[in-house]
Design a protein around this motif. Structure first.
Motif, PDB file in Angstrom:
ATOM      1  N   GLN A 278      -0.299   4.191 -40.536  1.00 54.26           N
ATOM      2  CA  GLN A 278      -0.564   3.123 -41.493  1.00 54.26           C
ATOM      3  C   GLN A 278      -1.965   3.210 -42.086  1.00 54.26           C
ATOM      4  OE1 GLN A 278      -0.264   0.449 -38.011  1.00 54.26           O
ATOM      5  NE2 GLN A 278      -1.761  -0.833 -39.085  1.00 54.26           N
ATOM      6  N   TYR A 279      -2.854   3.986 -41.445  1.00 52.39           N
ATOM      7  CA  TYR A 279      -4.242   4.037 -41.886  1.00 52.39           C
ATOM      8  C   TYR A 279      -4.556   5.258 -42.757  1.00 52.39           C
ATOM      9  CZ  TYR A 279      -5.177   0.299 -38.546  1.00 52.39           C
ATOM     10  OH  TYR A 279      -5.172  -0.895 -37.857  1.00 52.39           O
ATOM     11  N   TYR A 280      -3.606   6.144 -42.993  1.00 53.26           N
ATOM     12  CA  TYR A 280      -3.900   7.321 -43.818  1.00 53.26           C
ATOM     13  C   TYR A 280      -2.642   7.770 -44.548  1.00 53.26           C
ATOM     14  CZ  TYR A 280      -1.556  10.203 -40.305  1.00 53.26           C
ATOM     15  OH  TYR A 280      -0.630  10.751 -39.459  1.00 53.26           O
ATOM     16  N   SER A 281      -2.849   8.548 -45.609  1.00 51.08           N
ATOM     17  CA  SER A 281      -1.733   9.154 -46.350  1.00 51.08           C
ATOM     18  C   SER A 281      -2.260  10.374 -47.092  1.00 51.08           C
ATOM     19  CB  SER A 281      -1.115   8.155 -47.336  1.00 51.08           C
ATOM     20  OG  SER A 281      -2.065   7.743 -48.307  1.00 51.08           O
ATOM     21  N   PHE A 282      -1.328  11.246 -47.510  1.00 52.31           N
ATOM     22  CA  PHE A 282      -1.674  12.443 -48.273  1.00 52.31           C
ATOM     23  C   PHE A 282      -0.981  12.382 -49.630  1.00 52.31           C
ATOM     24  CE2 PHE A 282      -1.070  14.195 -43.787  1.00 52.31           C
ATOM     25  CZ  PHE A 282      -2.384  13.911 -43.417  1.00 52.31           C
TER      26      PHE A 282
ATOM     27  N   GLY B 138     -10.938  -1.650 -47.745  1.00 54.51           N
ATOM     28  CA  GLY B 138     -10.645  -0.752 -46.635  1.00 54.51           C
ATOM     29  C   GLY B 138     -10.324   0.667 -47.033  1.00 54.51           C
ATOM     30  N   SER B 139     -10.329   0.958 -48.326  1.00 57.51           N
ATOM     31  CA  SER B 139      -9.936   2.293 -48.789  1.00 57.51           C
ATOM     32  C   SER B 139     -11.058   3.307 -48.600  1.00 57.51           C
ATOM     33  CB  SER B 139      -9.533   2.239 -50.263  1.00 57.51           C
ATOM     34  OG  SER B 139     -10.654   1.913 -51.068  1.00 57.51           O
ATOM     35  N   GLY B 140     -10.666   4.557 -48.572  1.00 56.24           N
ATOM     36  CA  GLY B 140     -11.626   5.652 -48.476  1.00 56.24           C
ATOM     37  C   GLY B 140     -10.929   6.968 -48.729  1.00 56.24           C
ATOM     38  N   VAL B 141     -11.702   7.960 -49.129  1.00 52.09           N
ATOM     39  CA  VAL B 141     -11.140   9.288 -49.418  1.00 52.09           C
ATOM     40  C   VAL B 141     -11.992  10.337 -48.726  1.00 52.09           C
ATOM     41  CG1 VAL B 141     -10.643  10.999 -51.204  1.00 52.09           C
ATOM     42  CG2 VAL B 141     -10.182   8.584 -51.643  1.00 52.09           C
ATOM     43  N   TYR B 142     -11.330  11.324 -48.136  1.00 47.56           N
ATOM     44  CA  TYR B 142     -12.052  12.459 -47.571  1.00 47.56           C
ATOM     45  C   TYR B 142     -11.428  13.746 -48.095  1.00 47.56           C
ATOM     46  CZ  TYR B 142     -14.265  15.704 -44.380  1.00 47.56           C
ATOM     47  OH  TYR B 142     -14.993  16.746 -43.869  1.00 47.56           O
ATOM     48  N   GLN B 143     -12.283  14.679 -48.504  1.00 49.07           N
ATOM     49  CA  GLN B 143     -11.834  15.976 -49.002  1.00 49.07           C
ATOM     50  C   GLN B 143     -12.079  17.025 -47.924  1.00 49.07           C
ATOM     51  OE1 GLN B 143     -10.286  16.229 -51.814  1.00 49.07           O
ATOM     52  NE2 GLN B 143     -10.884  14.402 -52.971  1.00 49.07           N
TER      53      GLN B 143
ATOM     54  N   ASP C 104       0.172  28.434 -51.746  1.00 51.05           N
ATOM     55  CA  ASP C 104       0.455  27.038 -51.415  1.00 51.05           C
ATOM     56  C   ASP C 104       0.374  26.894 -49.896  1.00 51.05           C
ATOM     57  OD1 ASP C 104       0.848  26.075 -54.009  1.00 51.05           O
ATOM     58  OD2 ASP C 104       2.916  26.806 -54.039  1.00 51.05           O
ATOM     59  N   ILE C 105      -0.727  26.283 -49.451  1.00 54.17           N
ATOM     60  CA  ILE C 105      -0.991  26.152 -48.027  1.00 54.17           C
ATOM     61  C   ILE C 105      -0.422  24.819 -47.539  1.00 54.17           C
ATOM     62  CG2 ILE C 105      -2.755  26.256 -46.253  1.00 54.17           C
ATOM     63  CD1 ILE C 105      -2.563  28.758 -48.058  1.00 54.17           C
ATOM     64  N   LYS C 106       0.447  24.885 -46.554  1.00 57.30           N
ATOM     65  CA  LYS C 106       1.080  23.676 -46.035  1.00 57.30           C
ATOM     66  C   LYS C 106       0.182  23.028 -44.970  1.00 57.30           C
ATOM     67  CE  LYS C 106       5.714  25.564 -46.815  1.00 57.30           C
ATOM     68  NZ  LYS C 106       6.989  25.991 -46.168  1.00 57.30           N
ATOM     69  N   ILE C 107      -0.046  21.734 -45.130  1.00 57.60           N
ATOM     70  CA  ILE C 107      -0.946  20.991 -44.246  1.00 57.60           C
ATOM     71  C   ILE C 107      -0.168  19.877 -43.553  1.00 57.60           C
ATOM     72  CG2 ILE C 107      -3.117  19.722 -44.078  1.00 57.60           C
ATOM     73  CD1 ILE C 107      -3.482  22.546 -45.124  1.00 57.60           C
ATOM     74  N   GLY C 108      -0.463  19.660 -42.293  1.00 57.68           N
ATOM     75  CA  GLY C 108       0.207  18.592 -41.560  1.00 57.68           C
ATOM     76  C   GLY C 108      -0.664  18.028 -40.456  1.00 57.68           C
ATOM     77  N   VAL C 109      -0.057  17.238 -39.577  1.00 57.72           N
ATOM     78  CA  VAL C 109      -0.742  16.588 -38.457  1.00 57.72           C
ATOM     79  C   VAL C 109      -0.208  17.169 -37.162  1.00 57.72           C
ATOM     80  CG1 VAL C 109      -1.102  14.379 -37.279  1.00 57.72           C
ATOM     81  CG2 VAL C 109      -1.139  14.486 -39.774  1.00 57.72           C
ATOM     82  N   SER C 110      -1.105  17.369 -36.183  1.00 59.47           N
ATOM     83  CA  SER C 110      -0.735  17.986 -34.908  1.00 59.47           C
ATOM     84  C   SER C 110      -1.021  17.023 -33.761  1.00 59.47           C
ATOM     85  CB  SER C 110      -1.526  19.287 -34.717  1.00 59.47           C
ATOM     86  OG  SER C 110      -1.255  19.861 -33.462  1.00 59.47           O
ATOM     87  N   PRO C 111      -0.091  16.117 -33.444  1.00 59.59           N
ATOM     88  CA  PRO C 111      -0.354  15.078 -32.448  1.00 59.59           C
ATOM     89  C   PRO C 111      -0.595  15.590 -31.042  1.00 59.59           C
ATOM     90  CG  PRO C 111       1.963  15.078 -33.093  1.00 59.59           C
ATOM     91  CD  PRO C 111       1.253  15.997 -34.037  1.00 59.59           C
TER      92      PRO C 111
ATOM     93  N   GLN D  21      -6.930  16.526 -50.049  1.00 59.25           N
ATOM     94  CA  GLN D  21      -7.328  15.122 -50.087  1.00 59.25           C
ATOM     95  C   GLN D  21      -6.586  14.289 -49.039  1.00 59.25           C
ATOM     96  OE1 GLN D  21      -7.944  13.281 -53.938  1.00 59.25           O
ATOM     97  NE2 GLN D  21      -6.994  11.372 -53.247  1.00 59.25           N
ATOM     98  N   ILE D  22      -7.378  13.474 -48.338  1.00 59.51           N
ATOM     99  CA  ILE D  22      -6.824  12.513 -47.385  1.00 59.51           C
ATOM    100  C   ILE D  22      -7.242  11.122 -47.848  1.00 59.51           C
ATOM    101  CG2 ILE D  22      -6.720  11.784 -44.977  1.00 59.51           C
ATOM    102  CD1 ILE D  22      -7.757  14.594 -44.238  1.00 59.51           C
ATOM    103  N   ASP D  23      -6.267  10.259 -48.076  1.00 61.29           N
ATOM    104  CA  ASP D  23      -6.545   8.876 -48.473  1.00 61.29           C
ATOM    105  C   ASP D  23      -6.471   7.981 -47.236  1.00 61.29           C
ATOM    106  OD1 ASP D  23      -6.769   9.604 -51.134  1.00 61.29           O
ATOM    107  OD2 ASP D  23      -4.656   9.205 -51.581  1.00 61.29           O
ATOM    108  N   PHE D  24      -7.472   7.118 -47.095  1.00 56.38           N
ATOM    109  CA  PHE D  24      -7.520   6.217 -45.953  1.00 56.38           C
ATOM    110  C   PHE D  24      -7.376   4.770 -46.407  1.00 56.38           C
ATOM    111  CE2 PHE D  24      -9.843   9.910 -44.295  1.00 56.38           C
ATOM    112  CZ  PHE D  24      -9.198  10.077 -43.073  1.00 56.38           C
TER     113      PHE D  24
END
Length: 338
Positions: free
Chosen positions: A110-114, A56-61, A77-84, A131-134
């Motif tokens: 539960q399906y992704y991490s940084f 089930g793993s995957g990586v997206y750049q 240093d660019i800060k990255i986050g999630v915008s719900p 990098q985004i790890d899935f």
């Protein structure tokens, strides 16, 4: 004199407008601003394609860029986050409030991490990947999943707000060797017990269940039907064997995607198999055509059109999916001509 006054006023307005446009153009051109390289697609989202792995793993750049006519002169240093909130606003803008089943859903944590929430762009570089790890095992693709990424504000850099470039709505598209859009005009949908006047649909979209399994919706069930999840037909591909033409032929197993199976999906196993073959493109020698043809024979019951009088259907025929690869490109997700 009156006409001249009007002419001078018009020219002044035009010149002022051009000056304003030039100022905005120069501001964007010469000022270094941070954004994602993720252009908007349909519904203002950006489709990303991730091959499904056994675990089930995957990586997206995700590319992060610093725009402007001059090179980046400082370590950043660019800060990255999630915008719900972005997903909520998108749904309100694009879809009817009466059909929440059509809305995009935010991908659960539960399906992704940084690996890190900071994208470091060194001096002299204008682009770096974040990098985004899935971990997408078990993700139900009868729903539409978005990961809404955003560049977070910081006094050390300036965001590119124009056209929402500092945000990227990543639409998760998993793929395996057999997923994709199938031509279904060779698939006949009969009322059970008849063999004339079949219904036909143009296409069936097959989505990933796991590395060797796909699902599509039975018969003529619409992709946007409120009850579509009840009609999932899972197709598991067994390992095939090559024939004298180099094509691979193997068995497939059909079973209900819904564990409760309210639609009584059942197959005729001896009539269900697949053929996979690779063909050259007729005019572009660097393009490889990979074709999967499914030969299917199954039954299902429509329990939603008229719940008081369920209708049994018999579906027979073929579905074919062609996937084209540009053999000059090493990265598979980019080599496929989506």
């Amino acid at each position: 004199m009156k006409n001249k006054a009007i002419l001078f006023a018009t020219l002044a307005a035009v010149c002022f407008g051009l000056s304003s446009c030039n100022d905005e153009w120069e501001d964007e051109l010469y000022t270094q601003m941070v954004s994602f390289k993720a252009p908007n697609g349909g519904n203002d989202v950006y489709d990303i394609h991730i091959r499904y792995q056994e675990d089930g793993s995957g990586v997206y750049q995700l590319p992060v860029i610093i725009s402007g006519t001059t090179d980046n002169a400082a370590d950043r240093d660019i800060k990255i986050g999630v915008s719900p909130d972005t997903v909520k606003f998108l749904n309100q803008e694009k879809f009817p409030t009466t059909r929440p089943d059509l809305w995009f859903k935010q991908l659960p944590e539960q399906y992704y991490s940084f690996p890190t929430t900071v994208c470091h762009i060194p001096a002299g570089k204008n682009t770096e990947n974040f990098q985004i790890d899935f971990n997408l095992k078990g993700l139900d693709l009868s729903e539409k999943w978005l990961l809404p990424m955003t560049v977070l504000e910081d006094p050390s850099y300036r965001l590119n707000y124009r056209k929402g470039r500092c945000r990227a709505l990543l639409n998760i598209n998993l793929f395996n060797d057999y997923s994709g859009t199938y031509s279904a005009t060779g698939m006949n949908i009969y009322i059970d017990g008849t063999n004339t006047d079949p219904a036909v649909v143009d296409t069936r979209v097959a989505k990933v269940v796991d590395a060797n399994t796909i699902f599509f919706y039975a018969g003529s069930v619409w992709e946007e039907d409120e009850s579509r999840a009840k009609y999932k037909v899972n197709v598991r591909f067994d390992k095939g064997e090559k024939n004298e033409r180099g094509a691979i032929k193997g068995n497939v197993t059909l079973y209900a995607g819904n564990p409760d199976d309210p639609t009584s999906i059942e197959s005729v196993p001896e009539n269900c198999y697949y053929v996979y073959e690779v063909k050259p493109h007729t005019t572009q020698p660097y393009i490889e055509r990979r074709l999967t043809t499914l030969y299917l024979d199954y039954y299902y019951t429509d329990i939603t059109s008229d719940p008081k009088a369920p209708m049994r259907y018999h579906v027979q025929g073929t579905m074919t999916m062609e996937r084209q690869y540009d053999t000059r490109i090493p990265d598979e997700d980019q080599a496929i001509l989506w």
